[in-house]
Design a protein around this motif. Sequence first.
Motif, PDB file in Angstrom:
ATOM      1  N   ASP A   1     -49.885  -7.066  19.248  1.00  0.00           N
ATOM      2  CA  ASP A   1     -51.065  -7.600  19.916  1.00  0.00           C
ATOM      3  C   ASP A   1     -50.641  -8.455  21.120  1.00  0.00           C
ATOM      4  OD1 ASP A   1     -53.733  -8.144  20.325  1.00  0.00           O
ATOM      5  OD2 ASP A   1     -53.699  -9.939  19.083  1.00  0.00           O
TER       6      ASP A   1
ATOM      7  N   VAL B   1     -53.028   1.532  26.787  1.00  0.00           N
ATOM      8  CA  VAL B   1     -53.518   2.166  25.553  1.00  0.00           C
ATOM      9  C   VAL B   1     -55.046   2.135  25.520  1.00  0.00           C
ATOM     10  CG1 VAL B   1     -53.562   2.010  23.028  1.00  0.00           C
ATOM     11  CG2 VAL B   1     -51.439   1.622  24.250  1.00  0.00           C
ATOM     12  N   ASN B   2     -55.614   0.982  25.819  1.00  0.00           N
ATOM     13  CA  ASN B   2     -57.079   0.880  25.817  1.00  0.00           C
ATOM     14  C   ASN B   2     -57.702   1.797  26.869  1.00  0.00           C
ATOM     15  OD1 ASN B   2     -57.949  -0.868  23.727  1.00  0.00           O
ATOM     16  ND2 ASN B   2     -57.031  -2.584  24.822  1.00  0.00           N
TER      17      ASN B   2
ATOM     18  N   ILE C   1     -56.454   4.630  27.971  1.00  0.00           N
ATOM     19  CA  ILE C   1     -56.328   6.020  27.525  1.00  0.00           C
ATOM     20  C   ILE C   1     -57.367   6.310  26.446  1.00  0.00           C
ATOM     21  CG2 ILE C   1     -54.818   7.664  26.320  1.00  0.00           C
ATOM     22  CD1 ILE C   1     -52.454   6.173  27.735  1.00  0.00           C
ATOM     23  N   LEU C   2     -57.507   5.379  25.495  1.00  0.00           N
ATOM     24  CA  LEU C   2     -58.449   5.603  24.396  1.00  0.00           C
ATOM     25  C   LEU C   2     -59.878   5.792  24.892  1.00  0.00           C
ATOM     26  CD1 LEU C   2     -57.213   3.102  21.651  1.00  0.00           C
ATOM     27  CD2 LEU C   2     -57.063   5.585  21.631  1.00  0.00           C
ATOM     28  N   ARG C   3     -60.193   5.177  26.052  1.00  0.00           N
ATOM     29  CA  ARG C   3     -61.572   5.279  26.535  1.00  0.00           C
ATOM     30  C   ARG C   3     -61.697   6.141  27.791  1.00  0.00           C
ATOM     31  NH1 ARG C   3     -63.406  -0.896  26.470  1.00  0.00           N
ATOM     32  NH2 ARG C   3     -61.554  -1.070  27.741  1.00  0.00           N
ATOM     33  N   SER C   4     -60.625   6.876  28.120  1.00  0.00           N
ATOM     34  CA  SER C   4     -60.625   7.720  29.324  1.00  0.00           C
ATOM     35  C   SER C   4     -61.008   6.941  30.569  1.00  0.00           C
ATOM     36  CB  SER C   4     -61.608   8.887  29.182  1.00  0.00           C
ATOM     37  OG  SER C   4     -61.275   9.669  28.104  1.00  0.00           O
TER      38      SER C   4
ATOM     39  N   VAL D   1     -68.853   7.937  27.372  1.00  0.00           N
ATOM     40  CA  VAL D   1     -68.421   6.767  26.607  1.00  0.00           C
ATOM     41  C   VAL D   1     -69.081   5.506  27.171  1.00  0.00           C
ATOM     42  CG1 VAL D   1     -66.428   5.461  25.770  1.00  0.00           C
ATOM     43  CG2 VAL D   1     -66.248   7.927  26.085  1.00  0.00           C
TER      44      VAL D   1
ATOM     45  N   LEU E   1     -50.642  -2.605  26.549  1.00  0.00           N
ATOM     46  CA  LEU E   1     -51.863  -2.620  25.737  1.00  0.00           C
ATOM     47  C   LEU E   1     -53.066  -2.191  26.588  1.00  0.00           C
ATOM     48  CD1 LEU E   1     -52.836  -3.279  22.902  1.00  0.00           C
ATOM     49  CD2 LEU E   1     -53.094  -5.646  23.560  1.00  0.00           C
TER      50      LEU E   1
ATOM     51  N   PRO F   1     -50.762  -9.105  24.889  1.00  0.00           N
ATOM     52  CA  PRO F   1     -51.727  -8.682  25.930  1.00  0.00           C
ATOM     53  C   PRO F   1     -51.104  -8.366  27.278  1.00  0.00           C
ATOM     54  CG  PRO F   1     -51.860 -11.040  25.542  1.00  0.00           C
ATOM     55  CD  PRO F   1     -50.813 -10.546  24.606  1.00  0.00           C
TER      56      PRO F   1
ATOM     57  N   THR G   1     -48.934  -2.955  21.384  1.00  0.00           N
ATOM     58  CA  THR G   1     -50.049  -2.632  20.500  1.00  0.00           C
ATOM     59  C   THR G   1     -49.816  -3.235  19.117  1.00  0.00           C
ATOM     60  OG1 THR G   1     -50.337  -0.567  21.689  1.00  0.00           O
ATOM     61  CG2 THR G   1     -51.439  -0.727  19.578  1.00  0.00           C
TER      62      THR G   1
ATOM     63  N   LEU H   1     -63.757   1.241  34.658  1.00  0.00           N
ATOM     64  CA  LEU H   1     -65.069   1.782  34.323  1.00  0.00           C
ATOM     65  C   LEU H   1     -65.720   0.956  33.209  1.00  0.00           C
ATOM     66  CD1 LEU H   1     -64.163   5.572  34.267  1.00  0.00           C
ATOM     67  CD2 LEU H   1     -65.145   4.256  36.130  1.00  0.00           C
ATOM     68  N   PHE H   2     -64.931   0.179  32.494  1.00  0.00           N
ATOM     69  CA  PHE H   2     -65.467  -0.559  31.346  1.00  0.00           C
ATOM     70  C   PHE H   2     -65.576  -2.053  31.575  1.00  0.00           C
ATOM     71  CE2 PHE H   2     -64.077   3.432  29.818  1.00  0.00           C
ATOM     72  CZ  PHE H   2     -65.065   3.781  28.926  1.00  0.00           C
ATOM     73  N   SER H   3     -64.508  -2.643  32.153  1.00  0.00           N
ATOM     74  CA  SER H   3     -64.562  -4.098  32.283  1.00  0.00           C
ATOM     75  C   SER H   3     -65.311  -4.521  33.540  1.00  0.00           C
ATOM     76  CB  SER H   3     -63.152  -4.685  32.293  1.00  0.00           C
ATOM     77  OG  SER H   3     -62.510  -4.396  33.522  1.00  0.00           O
TER      78      SER H   3
END
Lengths: 530, 335
Positions: free
Chosen positions: B284, B293-294, B296-299, B39, B290, B286, B281, B83-85
Amino acid sequence: MTTNAITNTGRLRMKTKMLRMVAAAAAMFLAPALASAQGRYVHANNSPFDNLDPHAVFDVGRAASRINMYDGLYRWVDNPPKMIPWLAESHTISPDGLTYTFKLRRGVKFHDGSEMTSADVVYTMERMLAMKKGPAGLFLGSIAPGTTQAPDPYTVVFTLKEPSAIFLSTVPEIQVVNSKLVQRNVKDGDHGEGWLSRNDAGTGSFALRRHDPAVGFIATRFKDHFYGWEPGKKWFDEIEFRSVLDVNTRVLGMIKGDYQGTDGYLPYDQIERLRKEPNIQILEDESMRVFYFAFNMSRPPFDNVHFRRALNHAFDYNGFINDILKGSVARNPSPNPNNLWGTPKDIKGYEFDLDKAKAELAKANIQLRPITINPLAGFPETEQASVLFANALRKIGIEAKVEASPWNIVSDRFRSKDTMHDMVPLWKSTYYADPNNWVGELFTTRHHGGRSTTWYSNPELDRITDEALRITDQAERTKLYDKAIRHIVDEAVGIFVYNTKWFGPYSSKIGGIRFSPIGSGQEMRWAYFK
Amino acid sequence: MKRLAIIFSRLIWLVPTLLGLIALVFTISHVIPADPVRVIAGEQATAEQIAALRTKLGFDRPLWEQFLAYIGKVAQGDLGMSLFSQRPITEDLMARLPATLELGIAAVFLAVFVGVPLGVVSALFRNSPLDHAVRVVSVSGLAIASFWLAMELQLLFSMKLAWTPLSGRIDGFPPEPRSGFMTIDAIADRDWEALFSALRHLALPTLTLALPAAAQLVRLTRAGVLEVINSNHVLYQRAMGYPERVIVWKYVLRAAMTATVTQIGLIFGVYVLAGAIVVETVFDWPGIGLFAVNSILRSDYNGIVGFTIWAGLIFILVNLIVDLVHSFVDPRIVR
């Protein structure tokens, strides 16, 4: 202090009068400049803007931060997408197709006021190659680290490992960062990733003003942007992109007027809901996002062409497109989008005909086994298509098991031919507008374990697509892709269903949206409040 | 002294509890066949690019090795990087925690102020139409799915009546956080407009979270009051001619509340923290729900495990506070 207190003394009254005069004069003075003052555009986005680094983020969902705050050497606009000069004014290609020389525009300013030069472009390429994230995938195979040169401040030379006709269509993704600024913020050899995830070092039409990773970002119009802001035209002074994960909240927010725009790939029932609202307009355009069933070609009976053709005749294309998707998409009978050059216009593909399917199965003359379909959880279209397909397959005697998984699990299974399910319904989006993005990546041996979703291997197809990468003449390339696409359809290496339509929901007060499949209409420099 | 012993023993138990929690979540999130590297690398990634990134992030090492390295870091207070931010998880969670706490505290207060009196009234008027009505509402409150309730509240109060905002924490883009609590920041600035805006934004998510919690409190308080009201000491107080008001609100409620107070800790964990994931969620909001959830959605493994550790810590601390409050309500347990 009350108004009475002020008006009680003559001195204060005079002062007030003077202030009013100054304010009136200021208003007159500012009037021409503010004639196009447009306020803030608010966009509800389905993905979080928790990272603004243009070299770490590459998904379509988060295109807005890259495309509005950064510029590439060239830029894709409109649909069908055309590439226009952007940070670079022109380019030349060496006769062997290996050296690309770009002449940069002079006087381009970064948001901190410093000038962009070729050193920044070289740094950008080296940074992408070193980070190996997002857009790097487009260049890692074709450019070696340390080979990009800057002979003078306005010339950049890229040397490819081997000729690659798609290189040019990927240069819009060379989103140039301010090398000095980023280098000042490098920490523990992180290429400035930590810093750039929350800051902006671009030349783009909008400059970052606020970023809250949990909410989104606000960017202000960059007055010194090289492309200029034509006097008399309108534009947004500020853009705000918020992450709003829930579809229903995005839709209600549009209706309420909290947001002026949202993503263009909402479920179609939500589009129909929005269509009924007088304050909302739905812009429509054929995109370049092909929905297909990827076959795992590595195991029987998928090695049998008649079996694959039988599958192709067993999918109810019209029922799916017209009844389930309510005609919101266009039938696309090949892996490449109908609206892109190189796609044969006369290609018909397969039709839904269970008798033909049975006849093909008889020709296949094989031992049938239950097959698995792996739709993407959370993407109802993939699940609907799978169930519809499984029902039809049962009618021709093929047992199909539908098992949905989230995208991150499905994508992991693609890595190995042993873990990938027999069939996966999914979309192939546009990363660069070149036929190679579809037929050249999905079915070729060189992309096994990476961009290929099929484990298909055919020496002739590999040869044709490699040849199409080596030459740059578009007429010749068109012929090669025509051949490659016909081969894939004839061999039935997948079921090709439709090309997505983009339905951009915007407030009816918004004008000037320019949709391009790359960026999905999120480039805001052209848009304005009417 | 006994209270200190309670605190001390809870803090000692904190370590093995958290360790178990980390082991469980770490294993579950890592054995799911999802691949965050793919991802992060993007759909266009080549096989080599994915392999190189996997090595860089340490995902090619055996699971036990990854686990030990992770525990070592957690012991130093480092939950790793998202891993993303590309930011420390602790920083991301810290930035979002006030939003969740503001909402959670508001919801618990609303639930207590509505649930406890209704429970008492329901018990006092047992089997009356009022009691039946309260019971129907409380059972419905427990049965209604919070995402459905959230959307219905949005449709009614935000869309139809236009009394409340649809989503978010404040009108417009949130200001630079100081305490992170919108209401506290607004009061500190004496910005009444911002305070009003923050309260209006709080209304619907608070109501959504508070309803099932209040319903649970109604049922517990009702049961507690019914049990106490039939006890001998109440019979004695009645015989002594105490006014009914004093008997109910001073003696019965205090005795009945011991069970209710201990349940507030559970309610905070089950209804508020878990409910925040859905409610944040939809609205919205923050907060850390939330964020979870984000992740989990992106592992985002580090995000998932980091959130769980924090949620576990909050749960344990809230229960510690509840136990201390309990010791004041019912001093017998520290004697």
